[in-house]
Design an enzyme around this catalytic site. Structure first.
Site, PDB file in Angstrom:
ATOM      1  N   LYS A  44     103.626  47.793  22.751  1.00 27.06           N
ATOM      2  CA  LYS A  44     103.291  48.118  21.353  1.00 27.06           C
ATOM      3  C   LYS A  44     102.174  49.148  21.272  1.00 27.06           C
ATOM      4  CE  LYS A  44     101.774  43.948  20.231  1.00 27.06           C
ATOM      5  NZ  LYS A  44     101.938  43.154  21.435  1.00 27.06           N
ATOM      6  N   ARG A  61     100.142  38.718  13.079  1.00 29.40           N
ATOM      7  CA  ARG A  61     100.644  37.947  14.217  1.00 29.40           C
ATOM      8  C   ARG A  61     101.045  36.539  13.786  1.00 29.40           C
ATOM      9  NH1 ARG A  61      97.756  40.861  18.593  1.00 29.40           N
ATOM     10  NH2 ARG A  61      98.315  40.025  20.607  1.00 29.40           N
ATOM     11  N   ARG A  84      98.745  46.016  34.335  1.00 26.70           N
ATOM     12  CA  ARG A  84      98.006  46.712  33.269  1.00 26.70           C
ATOM     13  C   ARG A  84      96.531  46.855  33.663  1.00 26.70           C
ATOM     14  NH1 ARG A  84      98.703  45.328  27.018  1.00 26.70           N
ATOM     15  NH2 ARG A  84      97.742  43.319  27.444  1.00 26.70           N
ATOM     16  N   ARG A 115      92.310  43.274  32.247  1.00 29.31           N
ATOM     17  CA  ARG A 115      91.806  42.458  31.144  1.00 29.31           C
ATOM     18  C   ARG A 115      91.799  40.997  31.583  1.00 29.31           C
ATOM     19  NH1 ARG A 115      95.030  44.071  25.686  1.00 29.31           N
ATOM     20  NH2 ARG A 115      95.002  41.820  25.437  1.00 29.31           N
ATOM     21  N   ARG A 134      99.925  33.065  26.301  1.00 32.75           N
ATOM     22  CA  ARG A 134     100.058  34.047  25.216  1.00 32.75           C
ATOM     23  C   ARG A 134     101.528  34.224  24.825  1.00 32.75           C
ATOM     24  NH1 ARG A 134      97.166  39.180  27.405  1.00 32.75           N
ATOM     25  NH2 ARG A 134      97.526  40.026  25.344  1.00 32.75           N
TER      26      ARG A 134
HETATM   27  P1  AMP Z   1      96.080  42.387  21.924  1.00 28.80           P
HETATM   28  O1  AMP Z   1      95.207  43.469  22.454  1.00 28.80           O
HETATM   29  O2  AMP Z   1      96.857  42.802  20.699  1.00 28.80           O
HETATM   30  O3  AMP Z   1      96.948  41.760  22.979  1.00 28.80           O
HETATM   31  O4  AMP Z   1      95.100  41.231  21.415  1.00 28.80           O
HETATM   32  C1  AMP Z   1      94.210  40.574  22.320  1.00 28.80           C
HETATM   33  C2  AMP Z   1      93.721  39.270  21.724  1.00 28.80           C
HETATM   34  O5  AMP Z   1      93.002  39.520  20.504  1.00 28.80           O
HETATM   35  C3  AMP Z   1      94.798  38.271  21.338  1.00 28.80           C
HETATM   36  O6  AMP Z   1      95.243  37.504  22.437  1.00 28.80           O
HETATM   37  C4  AMP Z   1      94.059  37.420  20.310  1.00 28.80           C
HETATM   38  O7  AMP Z   1      93.128  36.546  20.927  1.00 28.80           O
HETATM   39  C5  AMP Z   1      93.247  38.476  19.563  1.00 28.80           C
HETATM   40  N1  AMP Z   1      94.015  39.042  18.432  1.00 28.80           N
HETATM   41  C6  AMP Z   1      94.414  40.335  18.265  1.00 28.80           C
HETATM   42  N2  AMP Z   1      95.096  40.502  17.116  1.00 28.80           N
HETATM   43  C7  AMP Z   1      95.141  39.271  16.542  1.00 28.80           C
HETATM   44  C8  AMP Z   1      95.733  38.768  15.343  1.00 28.80           C
HETATM   45  N3  AMP Z   1      96.407  39.565  14.505  1.00 28.80           N
HETATM   46  N4  AMP Z   1      95.578  37.437  15.069  1.00 28.80           N
HETATM   47  C9  AMP Z   1      94.883  36.628  15.887  1.00 28.80           C
HETATM   48  N5  AMP Z   1      94.323  37.021  17.040  1.00 28.80           N
HETATM   49  C10 AMP Z   1      94.443  38.340  17.368  1.00 28.80           C
END
Ligand code: AMP
Length: 211
Positions: free
Chosen positions: A13, A88, A123, A156, A167
């Protein structure tokens, strides 16, 4: 144009959001990146989010909705934006509706779970500028440091295999129902994630075609 990218963690994404951002000249907004930056700088929101993010859980809706509301009010969003990682949950999607924001198109990048865990182990990210790479699919120029600022790339914390599995469970339980939510609104487009980034980009741009 208001675009949203949906998909499992590691589906690509963020990469597609950045490419579409350049092509359409509108900002790509990643709630994950905003949260990581807040954790790094130690803001109150960062401290509240840290325990959730590091174990792979979702940050509470109220916090994330506050983050996105503040971000979308900025001037650079007035001609459109690309959402990467928000909404989300159905509650977050409903909050977007309540803000009076109607998305033009939601692109879901489909990648089977088996492929996600392998992809995530490759990654690498830059802790300085937040750029994301992949050792096979999107390596930096020297394979070790960030192309933008030379910082040594790291993994990460939430990309470790155990955290990725949890996740993925959360994705299927809480985020995937958004496909039905946007299908009912006639906004959903499915794109099969490909091995090569350029191939996924071609399909993504086709899905965005005419928008
Ligand atoms: P990402 O970089 O999009 O994979 O997001 C990393 C982490 O940030 C996720 O695993 C959540 O802990 C938090 N996070 C990001 N976006 C959201 C969202 N829309 N709702 C809740 N937690 C989020």
């Amino acid at each position: 144009m208001k675009i949203m990218f949906l998909g499992a963690p590691g589906a690509g994404k963020g990469t597609q959001a950045e490419i579409a951002s350049e092509k359409f000249g509108i900002p790509a907004i990643s709630t994950g990146a905003i949260i990581r930056e807040a954790i790094k700088t130690g803001t109150v929101m960062g401290l509240a989010a840290k325990e959730y993010t590091e174990k792979g859980a979702l940050v509470p809706d109220k916090v994330v909705i506050g983050i996105i509301k503040e971000r979308l009010e900025k001037d650079d969003c007035k001609d459109g934006f690309i959402l990467d990682g928000f909404p989300r949950t159905v509650a977050q999607a409903e909050a977007l509706d309540e803000m009076g924001i109607e998305l033009d198109v939601v692109v879901s990048i489909e990648v089977p779970d088996e492929k996600i865990v392998t992809r995530m182990s490759g990654r690498r990210v830059c802790d300085t500028c937040g750029a994301s790479y992949h050792i096979v699919y999107k390596p930096s120029k020297d394979g070790k440091t960030c192309d933008n600022d030379g910082t040594v790339l790291t993994m990460r914390k939430d990309d470790s295999p155990e955290v990725v599995l949890s996740r993925l469970d959360i994705y299927h339980e809480q985020t995937e129902p958004l496909k039905d939510f946007y299908l009912a609104k006639g906004k959903l487009k499915l794109v099969e994630g490909q091995e090569e980034v350029v191939d996924t980009t071609r399909l993504t741009l086709e899905a965005l075609g005419g928008k």
